[in-house]
Design a protein around this motif. Structure first.
Motif, PDB file in Angstrom:
ATOM      1  N   SER A 145     -10.797   7.330   7.845  1.00 40.26           N
ATOM      2  CA  SER A 145     -10.910   6.938   6.338  1.00 40.26           C
ATOM      3  C   SER A 145     -12.163   5.936   6.751  1.00 40.26           C
ATOM      4  O   SER A 145     -12.538   5.477   8.241  1.00 40.26           O
ATOM      5  CB  SER A 145      -9.314   6.241   6.054  1.00 40.26           C
ATOM      6  OG  SER A 145      -9.598   4.611   6.955  1.00 40.26           O
TER       7      SER A 145
ATOM      8  N   HIS B 165     -11.870  -0.548  14.827  1.00 39.64           N
ATOM      9  CA  HIS B 165     -11.757   0.850  13.321  1.00 39.64           C
ATOM     10  C   HIS B 165     -11.242   2.070  13.888  1.00 39.64           C
ATOM     11  O   HIS B 165     -10.492   2.925  13.927  1.00 39.64           O
ATOM     12  CB  HIS B 165     -12.694   0.524  12.618  1.00 39.64           C
ATOM     13  CG  HIS B 165     -12.173   1.609  11.647  1.00 39.64           C
ATOM     14  ND1 HIS B 165     -11.377   1.285  10.353  1.00 39.64           N
ATOM     15  CD2 HIS B 165     -12.939   3.141  11.726  1.00 39.64           C
ATOM     16  CE1 HIS B 165     -11.526   2.681  10.062  1.00 39.64           C
ATOM     17  NE2 HIS B 165     -12.456   3.461  10.298  1.00 39.64           N
TER      18      HIS B 165
ATOM     19  N   LYS C 244      -0.063   0.912   6.601  1.00 46.84           N
ATOM     20  CA  LYS C 244      -1.699   0.161   7.378  1.00 46.84           C
ATOM     21  C   LYS C 244      -1.146   0.969   8.634  1.00 46.84           C
ATOM     22  O   LYS C 244      -0.782   0.812   9.413  1.00 46.84           O
ATOM     23  CB  LYS C 244      -2.787  -0.625   7.285  1.00 46.84           C
ATOM     24  CG  LYS C 244      -2.925  -1.162   5.621  1.00 46.84           C
ATOM     25  CD  LYS C 244      -4.576   0.063   5.288  1.00 46.84           C
ATOM     26  CE  LYS C 244      -4.389  -0.253   3.901  1.00 46.84           C
ATOM     27  NZ  LYS C 244      -5.971   0.627   3.331  1.00 46.84           N
TER      28      LYS C 244
ATOM     29  N   PRO D 298       0.655  -1.162  -0.367  1.00 45.53           N
ATOM     30  CA  PRO D 298       0.119  -0.136  -0.161  1.00 45.53           C
ATOM     31  C   PRO D 298       0.952   1.212  -0.232  1.00 45.53           C
ATOM     32  O   PRO D 298       2.258   1.374   0.213  1.00 45.53           O
ATOM     33  CB  PRO D 298      -0.672   0.039   1.208  1.00 45.53           C
ATOM     34  CG  PRO D 298       0.200  -0.997   2.381  1.00 45.53           C
ATOM     35  CD  PRO D 298       0.580  -2.545   0.999  1.00 45.53           C
TER      36      PRO D 298
ATOM     37  N   ASP E 250      -7.878   4.482  13.527  1.00 49.02           N
ATOM     38  CA  ASP E 250      -8.231   5.294  12.703  1.00 49.02           C
ATOM     39  C   ASP E 250      -9.288   6.234  12.302  1.00 49.02           C
ATOM     40  O   ASP E 250     -10.368   5.008  12.405  1.00 49.02           O
ATOM     41  CB  ASP E 250      -7.435   5.573  11.469  1.00 49.02           C
ATOM     42  CG  ASP E 250      -7.617   5.970   9.577  1.00 49.02           C
ATOM     43  OD1 ASP E 250      -7.516   7.310  10.075  1.00 49.02           O
ATOM     44  OD2 ASP E 250      -8.437   6.119   9.320  1.00 49.02           O
TER      45      ASP E 250
ATOM     46  N   TYR F 238      -3.793  -7.759  10.449  1.00 50.55           N
ATOM     47  CA  TYR F 238      -4.964  -6.965  10.583  1.00 50.55           C
ATOM     48  C   TYR F 238      -5.620  -7.772  11.787  1.00 50.55           C
ATOM     49  O   TYR F 238      -4.886  -9.167  11.991  1.00 50.55           O
ATOM     50  CB  TYR F 238      -5.116  -7.631   9.085  1.00 50.55           C
ATOM     51  CG  TYR F 238      -5.493  -6.166   7.744  1.00 50.55           C
ATOM     52  CD1 TYR F 238      -6.614  -5.940   8.436  1.00 50.55           C
ATOM     53  CD2 TYR F 238      -4.224  -6.110   7.572  1.00 50.55           C
ATOM     54  CE1 TYR F 238      -7.372  -4.371   6.912  1.00 50.55           C
ATOM     55  CE2 TYR F 238      -4.068  -4.892   6.833  1.00 50.55           C
ATOM     56  CZ  TYR F 238      -5.830  -4.592   6.039  1.00 50.55           C
ATOM     57  OH  TYR F 238      -5.694  -3.400   5.282  1.00 50.55           O
TER      58      TYR F 238
ATOM     59  N   ILE G 174     -10.642  -2.427   1.591  1.00 53.32           N
ATOM     60  CA  ILE G 174      -8.918  -2.538   1.939  1.00 53.32           C
ATOM     61  C   ILE G 174      -8.428  -1.451   1.700  1.00 53.32           C
ATOM     62  O   ILE G 174      -8.086  -0.580   2.568  1.00 53.32           O
ATOM     63  CB  ILE G 174      -8.516  -3.863   1.456  1.00 53.32           C
ATOM     64  CG1 ILE G 174      -9.475  -5.165   2.212  1.00 53.32           C
ATOM     65  CG2 ILE G 174      -6.897  -3.609   2.200  1.00 53.32           C
ATOM     66  CD1 ILE G 174      -8.548  -6.222   2.142  1.00 53.32           C
ATOM     67  N   ASN G 175      -8.382  -0.964   0.400  1.00 53.34           N
ATOM     68  CA  ASN G 175      -7.443   0.011   0.125  1.00 53.34           C
ATOM     69  C   ASN G 175      -8.127   1.466   0.469  1.00 53.34           C
ATOM     70  O   ASN G 175      -7.164   2.200   0.375  1.00 53.34           O
ATOM     71  CB  ASN G 175      -7.507   0.125  -1.861  1.00 53.34           C
ATOM     72  CG  ASN G 175      -6.755  -1.007  -1.542  1.00 53.34           C
ATOM     73  OD1 ASN G 175      -5.853  -1.470  -1.473  1.00 53.34           O
ATOM     74  ND2 ASN G 175      -6.909  -1.649  -3.508  1.00 53.34           N
TER      75      ASN G 175
ATOM     76  N   SER H 121      -9.465   2.270   2.928  1.00 52.61           N
ATOM     77  CA  SER H 121      -9.533   2.348   4.642  1.00 52.61           C
ATOM     78  C   SER H 121      -7.527   1.903   4.651  1.00 52.61           C
ATOM     79  O   SER H 121      -6.927   1.387   4.677  1.00 52.61           O
ATOM     80  CB  SER H 121      -9.963   1.104   5.454  1.00 52.61           C
ATOM     81  OG  SER H 121     -10.461   1.235   6.912  1.00 52.61           O
ATOM     82  N   ASN H 122      -7.429   3.270   6.022  1.00 51.61           N
ATOM     83  CA  ASN H 122      -6.115   3.333   6.769  1.00 51.61           C
ATOM     84  C   ASN H 122      -5.686   2.992   8.210  1.00 51.61           C
ATOM     85  O   ASN H 122      -4.689   2.139   8.488  1.00 51.61           O
ATOM     86  CB  ASN H 122      -5.912   5.047   6.686  1.00 51.61           C
ATOM     87  CG  ASN H 122      -6.229   5.751   5.586  1.00 51.61           C
ATOM     88  OD1 ASN H 122      -5.831   5.729   4.860  1.00 51.61           O
ATOM     89  ND2 ASN H 122      -6.610   7.165   5.908  1.00 51.61           N
ATOM     90  N   ALA H 123      -7.184   1.836   8.226  1.00 51.62           N
ATOM     91  CA  ALA H 123      -6.745   0.976   9.427  1.00 51.62           C
ATOM     92  C   ALA H 123      -6.756  -0.196   9.130  1.00 51.62           C
ATOM     93  O   ALA H 123      -7.609  -1.340   8.120  1.00 51.62           O
ATOM     94  CB  ALA H 123      -8.061   0.891  10.091  1.00 51.62           C
ATOM     95  N   GLY H 124      -5.330  -0.939   9.616  1.00 50.07           N
ATOM     96  CA  GLY H 124      -5.477  -2.438   9.371  1.00 50.07           C
ATOM     97  C   GLY H 124      -7.098  -3.971  10.016  1.00 50.07           C
ATOM     98  O   GLY H 124      -6.555  -4.302  10.771  1.00 50.07           O
TER      99      GLY H 124
END
Length: 388
Positions: free
Chosen positions: A205, A198, A127, A123, A202, A290, A244-245, A247-250
């Motif tokens: 996002s 989440h 993340k 990415p 973050d 994740y 997934i892309n 969102s900035n959270a894992g």
């Protein structure tokens, strides 16, 4: 008996191999992807040359032999078809020992330079992961106690299990994903747990959330991980990859898992085991570190009867959620109204907050989703003049 040659590759040059095949307009598919679209197999395999990567099938077969029948079905379907089998060299021996209709082929040696080695999709921005070295589990505990009403059993067990996972992920390099399975009736706040995690990671996002109620048939499953080569949308980013892309959270939430079938079970079995997945375009997505939150309206007995044991054993934490008690529901409403007032830039004193809460029959209504709907209406009715 049919026999088929299987060529093998090293993982480091897999991306280069995919690129070279795409230049020849030849697609690479996996057995799980074919399983998801088994109603269209004859049409798919009738197309121009296709490479079938057997790597994930061998990995899955070690814990779930249901994939074996499907693989044999493929063998009989591809007779006289223009199909090439490939596998990561690490798993070649396992394949040959388990399936007598495969024989060793040639190694796929592709000239590759060090700066061309790309094993997976990286990415653009890292993340926020719950296992980051700077994470403070005491701080996480305080955050959940403040932002997540009720769910005492979850909060107590989650931190303990997370400490164990953090050690094995960071030090032993053994466990790629921390997975949570939340059972219980609708409206008990299962998805709220995922959203709270989440927000801890973050708040800028969107949440990466997939509802499996939208993937109940063969044609819609392609939206989750991508369409097979030759089908509409096969060149497009899949729904799972896109969320997934974005969102900035894992963290990934999978809602309504009771709607999943065997093919979806196999997909997540592989994901939880390996910590990564390959999409329909051949790209590898690494989810190491994740947290994946599965929710379901299953009762515990239904969970045990429906979810295969090899998949159940991959969940780090299985919690059966129940409705909040009366005081917790009151606290839940208070939290909602405080959030609304901040976003609406309205200052609420204690009397106004109590007045809002008094308009909701929270002693009789247990479903948190319905309580939130009632709270929206009450807030708007009381302050609608200020919104004009």
């Amino acid at each position: 008996m049919f026999t088929f040659k299987v060529d093998y590759y090293s993982q480091k040059n897999y991306s280069k191999y995919i690129e070279s095949r795409r230049e020849e307009d030849i697609e690479i598919v996996t057995i799980p992807l074919l399983e998801l679209h088994q109603n269209e197999l004859a049409e798919l395999l009738a197309e121009s040359e296709v490479d079938i990567d057997l790597t994930s099938a061998v990995k899955i077969s070690k814990v779930n032999d249901s994939i074996n029948y499907f693989l044999e079905k493929i063998i009989y379907l591809i007779a006289n078809k223009n199909v090439k089998f490939i596998i990561e060299e690490t798993y070649l021996k396992d394949l040959l020992n388990s399936y007598p209709f495969f024989i060793e082929g040639e190694k796929l040696d592709i000239e590759i330079y060090e700066d061309e080695v790309i094993e997976e999709i990286i990415p653009e921005e890292a993340k926020a992961l719950i296992v980051d070295d700077g994470r403070n589990f005491d701080g996480l505990k305080k955050f959940l106690n403040h932002h997540l009403i009720g769910h005492v059993a979850f909060k107590e067990r989650f931190i303990d299990e997370l400490r164990v996972y953090n050690y094995f992920n960071k030090v032993i390099k053994d466990q790629p994903i921390f997975s949570i399975f939340l059972l219980g009736p609708s409206g008990t706040g299962k998805t709220e747990i995922g959203r709270a995690l989440h927000n801890y990671l973050d708040q800028s996002s969107s949440v990466a959330k997939i509802n499996l109620a939208n993937y109940k048939n063969e044609s819609s499953l392609s939206g989750l991980i991508g369409s097979p080569p030759g089908y509409i949308g096969s060149k497009e980013e899949s729904d799972l990859v896109r969320k997934i892309n974005n969102s900035n959270a894992g963290l990934l939430i999978i809602d309504e898992f009771e709607k999943a079938d065997g093919a979806i079970h196999n997909f997540f079995l592989q994901l939880l085991e390996e910590g990564r997945f390959d999409d329909a375009l051949g790209n590898i997505h690494n989810l190491n570190g994740y947290v994946v939150v599965f929710t379901s309206n299953f009762k515990r007995t239904e969970f045990l009867e429906t979810i295969p044991p090899e998949l159940r054993s991959r969940f780090n934490l299985i919690i059966e959620c129940s409705y909040l008690n009366t005081e917790q529901r009151k606290e839940y409403l208070k939290k909602i109204f405080e959030e609304y007032s901040v976003k609406a830039d309205i200052s609420l004193n204690k009397e106004e907050l109590d007045e809002l809460i008094s308009t909701i029959d929270f002693k009789e209504e247990h479903n948190l989703r319905k309580l939130r709907q009632m709270a929206r209406k009450a807030f708007f009715n009381l302050y609608s003049e200020r919104f004009k």
